[in-house]
Design an enzyme around this catalytic site. Structure first.
Site, PDB file in Angstrom:
ATOM      1  N   PHE A   1       1.854  -1.002  10.049  1.00  0.00           N
ATOM      2  CA  PHE A   1       0.889  -1.124   8.953  1.00  0.00           C
ATOM      3  C   PHE A   1       0.477   0.259   8.434  1.00  0.00           C
ATOM      4  CE2 PHE A   1      -1.110  -5.653   9.382  1.00  0.00           C
ATOM      5  CZ  PHE A   1       0.146  -6.223   9.248  1.00  0.00           C
ATOM      6  N   SER A   2      -0.427   0.240   7.466  1.00  0.00           N
ATOM      7  CA  SER A   2      -0.748   1.450   6.697  1.00  0.00           C
ATOM      8  C   SER A   2      -1.326   2.589   7.525  1.00  0.00           C
ATOM      9  CB  SER A   2      -1.744   1.083   5.602  1.00  0.00           C
ATOM     10  OG  SER A   2      -1.089   0.310   4.642  1.00  0.00           O
TER      11      SER A   2
ATOM     12  N   ASP B   1       0.785  -1.246   0.000  1.00  0.00           N
ATOM     13  CA  ASP B   1       0.000   0.000   0.000  1.00  0.00           C
ATOM     14  C   ASP B   1       0.816   1.296   0.000  1.00  0.00           C
ATOM     15  OD1 ASP B   1      -1.610  -2.079   0.849  1.00  0.00           O
ATOM     16  OD2 ASP B   1      -2.230  -1.128   2.711  1.00  0.00           O
TER      17      ASP B   1
HETATM   18  C1  FRU Z   1      -3.999  -3.508   2.750  1.00  0.00           C
HETATM   19  C2  FRU Z   1      -3.363  -4.013   4.040  1.00  0.00           C
HETATM   20  C3  FRU Z   1      -3.690  -3.061   5.179  1.00  0.00           C
HETATM   21  C4  FRU Z   1      -2.543  -3.277   6.110  1.00  0.00           C
HETATM   22  C5  FRU Z   1      -1.399  -3.517   5.168  1.00  0.00           C
HETATM   23  C6  FRU Z   1      -0.369  -4.484   5.687  1.00  0.00           C
HETATM   24  O1  FRU Z   1      -3.377  -3.962   1.601  1.00  0.00           O
HETATM   25  O2  FRU Z   1      -3.801  -5.326   4.310  1.00  0.00           O
HETATM   26  O3  FRU Z   1      -4.937  -3.286   5.769  1.00  0.00           O
HETATM   27  O4  FRU Z   1      -2.326  -2.160   6.917  1.00  0.00           O
HETATM   28  O5  FRU Z   1      -1.952  -4.002   3.977  1.00  0.00           O
HETATM   29  O6  FRU Z   1       0.748  -4.512   4.859  1.00  0.00           O
END
Ligand code: FRU
Length: 476
Positions: free
Chosen positions: A96-97, A37
């Site tokens: 994470f994102s 992401d």
């Molecule tokens: C979306 C996701 C998010 C998460 C991230 C982990 O593609 O699954 O929900 O934060 O990727 O890499």
């Protein structure tokens, strides 16, 4: 050693080992290893900043870091040091994102700390965290972390905005894995957030979990973009289990509710997920997405090219007749060279054009007259081709990658009404990627293809005479 430095050094020592055969010319990629992401996409001190989910040590997903790059024009990027590494107890299995906001010339990153609770990784806890930077390069996680901890499992990807005197954080989640939800938190100081409301809830058909919310205003409307997981009720538009969707609507900040209209896919192709938007100094709303998704086959990893993942070309988002339109950002025009042009040509059958390429931009307008079946083939050789075809019997635009090379195959169909028999296409091709903007960006289809190097011809075809009003191609 410090985990961020360790990652930077590993990248520096290994980046020249990647197999360059499918490396793109004008799309953003990591230097080595895996990316997914886009994160924290922002315009800060005169430059675009893009962070991204990154596992620098291998071309597979792993403990997430935030990679970081900046650009003056969204085309040429300069890599910066890793911004976040999973080095605290609360984010030990991944940063994470999330998003970034600027306040008084300083940057704040909001992200999700991910932590497994058992050894087979079926149980985990997600919390929201904050990091800060004075110069937009060196980030420090704040002592107050985690800023939201509710012992929740799927609870991630904070989108933070300021509205009037408050900060609002939209977080992706679900209700017992039955239906996706967007939760809303509110803060007066950007550090202490309190649960405010369920801003939006799916009905169960649009995925059992919502990821990566993005909320913004455009003209007099408001938009919510969601990346849902495991859509069960696929239809002709929303046809992948992870198709990012958007709804125009109204955000009622008093009630904490996003009042939805109909959901539409953001992109109707094969490979697209987790888009984020930002607004720049020219007041453009710009979207960028991960040019893959969790249901994509990962070809560069499979063939051990030591890299995986890229971003779409940045798209300007516009609102017209109650729907979003997308347009590749105009800066690409500064990179166009070797113009090839056809004007006012009547043709039928197959016509191989007198130009070749594997990284280019095209603008095409076709008057289909009485043809039932017509289109364009790109990345063509004797054995391979990628085909875009319009079929009047079914009123479908079809992206067919059955003969596109060593990647996954299949076709995507899009129901489309032609206005006065005219089909307008803008096609961006870049080594292993294709993005097709249809009828002035009413729809976009993104797909990855893996043809041979010499599959570089372009063909137009039709079952009866059509008029090529214009075909323009520029190498990028
Ligand atoms: C979306 C996701 C998010 C998460 C991230 C982990 O593609 O699954 O929900 O934060 O990727 O890499």
């Amino acid at each position: 050693m410090d985990k961020k430095k360790q990652a930077d050094e590993f990248i520096k020592d290994n980046k020249d080992k990647v197999n360059k055969c499918y490396r793109m010319k004008y799309h953003f990629m990591g230097q080595f290893g895996w990316i997914n992401d886009p994160n924290g996409f922002n315009f800060y001190k005169g430059q675009y900043h893009l962070f991204y989910q990154h596992y620098p040590y291998d071309s597979v997903w792993g403990p997430m870091h935030w990679g970081h790059a900046k650009s003056k024009d969204l085309v040429k990027w300069e890599y910066l040091p890793i911004a976040l590494a999973p080095d605290e107890e609360y984010d030990k299995d991944g940063c994470f994102s999330g998003t970034s906001i600027e306040e008084r010339g300083e940057l704040y990153l909001y992200y999700t700390g991910h932590k497994y609770l058992n050894s087979n990784k079926t149980e985990y806890e997600e919390v929201q965290c904050i990091a800060h930077s004075k110069n937009g390069i060196d980030f420090e996680k704040l002592k107050c972390n985690p800023i939201i901890n509710e012992n929740r499992q799927d609870f991630r990807d904070p989108k933070v905005i300021k509205h009037e005197n408050f900060y609002y954080m939209f977080v992706g989640s679900n209700e017992d894995l039955k239906k996706g939800q967007i939760l809303l938190y509110k803060s007066s100081d950007k550090f202490n957030f309190k649960f405010f409301s369920v801003a939006l809830e799916g009905d169960g058909t649009l995925g059992d979990n919502f990821e990566c919310p993005d909320y913004f205003k455009i003209q007099d409307k408001e938009v919510m973009i969601i990346s849902p997981q495991f859509i069960s009720n696929k239809d002709k538009y929303i046809d992948r289990i992870n198709t990012p969707i958007y709804s125009l609507g109204n955000m009622d900040f008093d009630e904490g509710k996003f009042v939805c209209e109909e959901f539409h896919p953001v992109d109707c192709g094969f490979n697209f997920y987790a888009p984020q938007t930002m607004i720049d100094d020219k007041n453009r709303r710009i979207l960028i997405g991960w040019m893959a998704s969790w249901d994509s086959v990962d070809v560069t990893n499979k063939y051990k090219h030591l890299w995986s993942g890229a971003m779409t070309f940045p798209r300007e988002v516009l609102l017209k007749n109650g729907k979003l339109l997308y347009k590749p950002i105009d800066e690409i025009k500064n990179y166009r060279k070797n113009t090839y042009e056809i004007k006012e040509l009547i043709m039928s059958g197959e016509k191989t054009l007198d130009c070749v390429g594997d990284s280019y931009d095209t603008e095409i307008i076709i008057d289909s007259l009485n043809a039932e079946n017509f289109g364009i083939k790109i990345r063509v050789s004797l054995e391979e081709e990628t085909c875009f075809e319009f079929d009047k019997k079914t009123n479908c635009f079809i992206f067919n990658r059955d003969n596109s090379g060593i990647g996954p195959k299949g076709q995507k169909r899009l129901n489309l009404d032609l206005d006065n028999n005219i089909l307008k296409l803008r096609i961006l091709v870049d080594k292993c990627s294709v993005e097709v903007f249809i009828n002035d960006g009413c729809f976009v289809m993104t797909g990855l293809i893996y043809p041979k190097k010499n599959s570089n011809r372009i063909k137009l075809f039709s079952d009866s005479p059509i008029k090529i009003i214009k075909f323009e191609k520029w190498d990028i």
